[in-house]
Design an enzyme around this catalytic site. Structure first.
Site, short mmCIF file in Angstrom:
data_model
loop_
_atom_site.label_atom_id
_atom_site.label_comp_id
_atom_site.label_asym_id
_atom_site.label_seq_id
_atom_site.Cartn_x
_atom_site.Cartn_y
_atom_site.Cartn_z
CG ASP A 163 -27.48 -41.24 -18.37
OD1 ASP A 163 -27.63 -42.43 -18.09
OD2 ASP A 163 -26.50 -40.81 -19.01
CE LYS B 246 -33.43 -45.02 -19.29
NZ LYS B 246 -32.56 -43.82 -19.41
CB ALA C 116 -28.64 -49.46 -19.29
N GLY C 117 -27.01 -47.58 -17.27
CA GLY C 117 -26.66 -47.48 -15.86
C GLY C 117 -27.85 -46.83 -15.18
CG HIS C 118 -31.32 -48.01 -15.62
ND1 HIS C 118 -32.33 -48.77 -16.18
CD2 HIS C 118 -30.78 -47.32 -16.65
CE1 HIS C 118 -32.36 -48.54 -17.49
NE2 HIS C 118 -31.43 -47.67 -17.79
CB THR C 119 -28.73 -44.25 -10.17
OG1 THR C 119 -27.71 -44.15 -11.17
CG2 THR C 119 -28.12 -44.09 -8.80
CB THR D 6 -20.89 -47.65 -22.95
OG1 THR D 6 -21.40 -48.78 -23.65
CG2 THR D 6 -21.98 -46.59 -22.83
CD GLN E 113 -29.42 -47.94 -23.97
OE1 GLN E 113 -30.19 -48.73 -24.48
NE2 GLN E 113 -28.61 -48.31 -23.00
NE ARG F 50 -25.12 -39.06 -17.00
CZ ARG F 50 -25.74 -39.46 -15.88
NH1 ARG F 50 -26.36 -38.60 -15.11
NH2 ARG F 50 -25.75 -40.74 -15.56
#
Ligand code: GDP
Ligand code: IMO
Ligand code: MG
Length: 430
Positions: free
Chosen positions: A13, A16, A39-42, A129, A224, A305
């Site tokens: 987080d 990236k 993964a969670g890519h914003t 997760t 990650q 987080r």
């Protein structure tokens, strides 16, 4: 044939997704090579926020080819959903999105087994997760995994599933005290995914190497972060893949000589989701402020987080593990709210001062961080558009990070938007 790796340097987080999207202008192809929809890519572009779990963060740029490499593990339900979301937003995907036929498929029993494992771990649970990532990688190593190449050859999928499911159902019922799965239900569900995904499944290695032969620029998008790496992270509180830059080689099928640079994404403070040691964690007012100012809630699970100051002991180890050639410092604007900013420069332990981040989690749990303090800059960095405009105190803080990490900072990110990016030097030139 230049390849560049974008990699997270902390516990994920770091931003990236934002930086991969920003840098996609400069490349022809973006490749995911490890991880899955943990993964969670914003990406925030043109006023729209898109959270990508599996599609490479270059997908919003027309004409750029996106590849999901063999080293990933993919939940086809999530993939179909994401493809549909991006297509509905007007992006054309046929002919520019490819899924490696060697990527492993996350199956329903992976998620159920993971839930049971976490329960058995009790208060030593990892806080995964819950997306089935660990069990899918375990099945790959155990040679029980089913791959996308099998899915599109559906008779092969059924034959493999029949054998694996007999084993998994026995495990679920007899050992884990869980409900088994009905073979035909799984077949019917996965037949739908096979139809939808067939046009995208290809030999990922050929696609990547055709591009390299044509002298195309490739960016490899890490998921990650270094401290979640299966070998080098804070084991066992890690994910199940090789998250450090070296993972690109096996996960995309390229040799190390392809990689010309490693762009290290560093958040200006530290966050972590899930359990495990975190020496600079702030559990009081400072942590709360970092979480609120930085909107630190998981892009995948929504969990708050854990937050703390930047840890240079941790970062120096990540620099070594990744061969970082340049740093992109993200979320610097979040620190604008603080009068005093701290950097951890060393650890104290029973044996005295430690400069090297310990390889053993048990040792890491016993250290106390040593900080130096830097004055805040008193203005909101989100307003700055160039390096020269940055307040002197902010520059001093960034330069101190460079000095301690031994790696130059090429970009400072001062907000989630694509345009909130201060380019100091070309990150691909280092
Ligand atoms: P990733 O997993 O490394 O791609 O990062 P995430 O997308 O999970 O989390 C980063 C979060 O911070 C997202 O909500 C981004 O939109 C946001 N973000 C990225 N860069 C910046 C920045 O420079 N400043 C601020 N305030 N937010 C940022
Ligand atoms: P991105 O790519 C932050 C963490 C989980 C848990 C541990 C193991 O968005 O940076 P897993 O489901 O992978 O078996 O969980 O790893 N984790 C992440 N934390 N960002 C991520 O991805 C993560 N992917 C996994 O919270 O502690
Ligand atoms: Mg994320």
């Amino acid at each position: 044939m230049p390849g560049y790796v974008v990699v997270g340097m902390q516990w994920g987080d770091e931003g990236k997704g934002k930086i991969v999207d920003y840098l996609t202008e400069q490349v022809d192809m973006v490749v995911r090579h490890q991880g899955g929809n943990n993964a969670g890519h914003t990406v925030v572009a043109g006023g729209h926020t898109t959270i990508l779990h599996l599609l490479p963060s270059g997908i919003l740029h027309p004409g750029r080819v996106c590849v999901i490499g063999n080293g990933t593990v993919l939940d086809p339900a999530v993939l179909v959903n994401e493809i549909e979301g991006v297509a509905e937003a007007g992006h054309q995907l046929e002919g520019r999105l490819f899924i490696s036929d060697c990527a492993h498929i996350i199956m329903p029993y992976h998620k159920r087994c993971e839930g049971a494992q976490e329960r058995f771990r009790g208060n030593a649970k990892i806080g995964t997760t819950g997306r089935g990532i660990g069990p899918a990688y375990a099945d790959k190593a155990d040679r029980l995994g089913i791959r996308f190449g099998d899915l599109i050859d559906f008779e092969c999928f059924k034959t493999k599933l029949e054998k694996v499911l007999a084993y998994k159902n026995a495990l679920l019922q007899d050992v884990l005290n869980e409900e088994p799965f009905n073979f035909q239900d799984v077949v019917d569900e996965y037949a739908r995914y096979a139809e939808r995904l067939r046009p995208f499944v290809a030999d990922g290695v050929s696609i990547v190497h055709d591009a390299l032969r044509s002298n195309r620029r490739i960016m490899f998008e890490g998921a990650q972060g270094a401290m979640l790496d299966i070998d080098h992270g804070t084991f066992p509180y890690v994910t199940s893949s090789t998250t450090v830059a070296g993972g690109v080689c096996a996960g995309a099928g390229v040799g190390p000589s392809v990689v010309k640079g490693v762009v290290a994404i560093v958040k200006a403070y530290t966050t972590r989701v899930g359990a495990g040691p975190f020496p600079t964690e702030e559990i009081g007012e400072v942590g709360e402020r970092l979480r609120n100012e930085g909107q630190e809630f998981g892009a995948t699970t929504g969990r708050p987080r854990r937050c703390g100051w930047l840890d240079l002991v941790q970062l120096r180890r990540a620099v070594l593990l990744n061969g970082a050639t340049t740093i992109v410092l993200t979320k610097a604007d979040v620190l604008s709210a603080f009068d005093v900013i701290r950097i951890c420069t060393g650890y104290e332990s029973e044996e005295g001062r430690i400069e090297m981040f310990p390889s053993q989690t048990s040792e890491l749990e016993r250290v106390t961080p040593v900080y130096e303090e830097w004055p805040g800059w008193g203005v909101d960095l989100a307003e700055c558009t160039s390096w020269d405009e940055l307040p002197p105190n902010a520059k001093a803080y960034f330069q101190r990070i460079e000095e301690l990490a031994g790696v130059p900072v090429s970009i400072v990110s001062v907000g989630p938007g694509r345009e909130q990016t201060i380019l100091r030097s070309d990150p691909f030139s280092h």
